[in-house]
Design an enzyme around this catalytic site. Structure first.
Site, short mmCIF file in Angstrom:
data_model
loop_
_atom_site.label_atom_id
_atom_site.label_comp_id
_atom_site.label_asym_id
_atom_site.label_seq_id
_atom_site.Cartn_x
_atom_site.Cartn_y
_atom_site.Cartn_z
N THR A 64 0.81 -1.22 0.00
CA THR A 64 0.00 0.00 0.00
C THR A 64 0.84 1.26 0.00
O THR A 64 1.77 1.41 0.80
CB THR A 64 -0.94 0.01 1.22
N LYS A 106 -0.87 -1.06 -4.23
CA LYS A 106 -2.23 -0.59 -3.97
C LYS A 106 -2.11 0.87 -3.54
O LYS A 106 -1.51 1.16 -2.50
CB LYS A 106 -2.90 -1.41 -2.89
N LYS A 164 -3.63 4.47 -2.45
CA LYS A 164 -4.77 5.13 -1.85
C LYS A 164 -5.02 6.48 -2.53
O LYS A 164 -4.11 7.32 -2.62
CB LYS A 164 -4.53 5.34 -0.35
N ASP A 167 -7.38 2.52 -4.66
CA ASP A 167 -8.44 2.39 -3.66
C ASP A 167 -8.89 3.78 -3.24
O ASP A 167 -8.18 4.50 -2.56
CB ASP A 167 -7.92 1.62 -2.44
N ASP A 201 -15.85 -2.77 -2.00
CA ASP A 201 -15.28 -3.06 -0.68
C ASP A 201 -16.30 -2.71 0.39
O ASP A 201 -16.98 -3.58 0.93
CB ASP A 201 -13.97 -2.30 -0.48
N LYS A 219 -12.87 -9.44 3.05
CA LYS A 219 -12.04 -9.25 4.24
C LYS A 219 -12.69 -10.00 5.39
O LYS A 219 -13.90 -9.88 5.62
CB LYS A 219 -11.93 -7.76 4.60
N CYS A 231 -7.47 -6.95 3.58
CA CYS A 231 -7.25 -6.95 5.03
C CYS A 231 -7.39 -5.54 5.57
O CYS A 231 -7.32 -4.56 4.84
CB CYS A 231 -5.86 -7.49 5.36
N ASP A 253 -4.25 -8.73 -1.31
CA ASP A 253 -3.83 -7.51 -0.62
C ASP A 253 -3.72 -7.82 0.87
O ASP A 253 -4.60 -7.49 1.66
CB ASP A 253 -4.85 -6.39 -0.88
N ASP A 274 -0.93 -7.09 3.05
CA ASP A 274 0.35 -6.46 3.40
C ASP A 274 0.34 -5.84 4.80
O ASP A 274 1.29 -5.14 5.15
CB ASP A 274 0.72 -5.39 2.37
#
Length: 327
Positions: A125, A148, A150, A175, A224, A246, A274, A296, A298
């Site tokens: 991330t 990933k 943000k 994301d 999500d 998740k 997660c 994902d 991490d």
């Protein structure tokens, strides 16, 4: 000895600051559930999430309320009816899976009929920030296979282009954490496609995402915050191409398995994601992620310290858990 349940809270410092469109944090606040029977203990970890109305106190109280049922020997199937989806049930559910594995001497993977779990490529991330700061983060991690990133502001074009220029060879997931305004949604999707982004996660707020049903999808759009358990899936087929599973949303591995099968039946691509937690929280998800399109997991890589023993990470690979950790 009779079965007992213990609740432990802990705080793990994040290496730096983890920032998304809703805010920033510098530590991961987690709750561990330990179920012990005849000297054998099973562990599970959850991460309460304020976006879903959870706090450390409320989740601990939920687990405490379920304690008599757990200590009386509740089954995994009955647990799904006794507790609602969410972080509390996740901790209990995963602890019971771990206890079963340790008591039987049979791994959770073997119980589920999985072939020997293998290392998986996980995303890493990049926190939300100014374009030059995000580009610096991306450049430092440009050798990773999957980033990933943000986003989630009204003007993310400069961020998207800066990250892509800094990491030209990495696959990229964006994301938005519900942060893109409808007015800029199609523009941001076009820019993302031009930058070779593989997938955009939750661009619009949950419950206010009808626009996704009537616009072109130049790349995969993933739910999500809009999806928590298997019952949510059918209503999302006209808006999303993928879903993020998740365990803290589904309420554990048991429901996540059901959700994964149903999502595959309905034709969704799957990301296994997660919250920011320790290796104990990631371990069950590594097993579930063995054949999904995007991984994902991490969380431990973002921490200044992890549990011991933890998962093994080498570059962008996360390895299946050892029995000493979970499962």
């Amino acid at each position: 000895m009779p079965r007992s349940l213990e609740i432990r809270t802990d705080s793990f410092p994040i290496a730096g600051t983890f920032t998304i469109s809703r805010g920033a944090k510098t530590s991961a606040e987690v709750i561990a559930c330990i179920v012990t029977e005849n000297g054998v203990s099973g562990w599970g970890e959850c991460v309460p999430y304020r976006r879903y109305g959870e706090t450390m106190e409320s989740v601990a109280a939920q687990i405490e309320a379920a304690k008599p049922l757990v200590e009386a020997g509740i089954s995994l199937a009955d647990l799904q009816r006794a507790m609602p989806p969410g972080a509390a049930r996740n901790a209990v559910d995963c602890a019971l899976w771990d206890l079963r594995a340790k008591q039987s001497g049979t791994s959770v993977a073997a119980t589920l009929g999985l072939s020997e779990p293998r290392p998986l490529t996980t995303a890493y991330t990049i926190s939300l920030g100014e374009p030059d700061v995000m580009a610096e983060q991306a450049r430092a991690n440009a050798g990773r296979a999957l980033l990933k990133v943000k986003v989630g502001t009204g003007d993310d074009e400069s961020r998207i282009r800066a990250v892509r220029a800094a990491a030209p060879d990495a696959a990229i997931i964006l994301d938005a954490n519900e942060g893109w305004p409808e007015a800029t949604l199609e523009h941001h999707l076009r820019v993302s496609a031009e930058a070779g982004v593989a997938l955009v996660e939750q661009p619009l707020p949950a419950g206010k995402d009808e626009m996704l049903a009537v616009i072109d999808h130049p790349l995969l759009i993933c739910a999500d915050e809009s999806v928590h358990h298997a019952g949510d899936l059918a209503s999302l087929r006209d808006r999303y191409d993928a879903i993020n599973i998740k365990l803290d949303k589904t309420g554990g591995l048991t429901e996540a398995l059901v959700m994964k099968r149903e999502a595959q039946r309905l034709g969704f691509k799957i990301m296994l994601g997660c919250m920011v937690g320790t290796s104990l929280a990631m371990a069950p998800a590594v097993l579930l992620a063995q054949d999904v399109e995007f991984v994902d997991l991490d969380g431990p890589l973002l921490l200044a310290r992890d549990r011991e023993p933890g998962l093994r990470y080498t570059a962008s690979l996360v390895w299946p858990p050892e029995a000493s950790l979970w499962g």
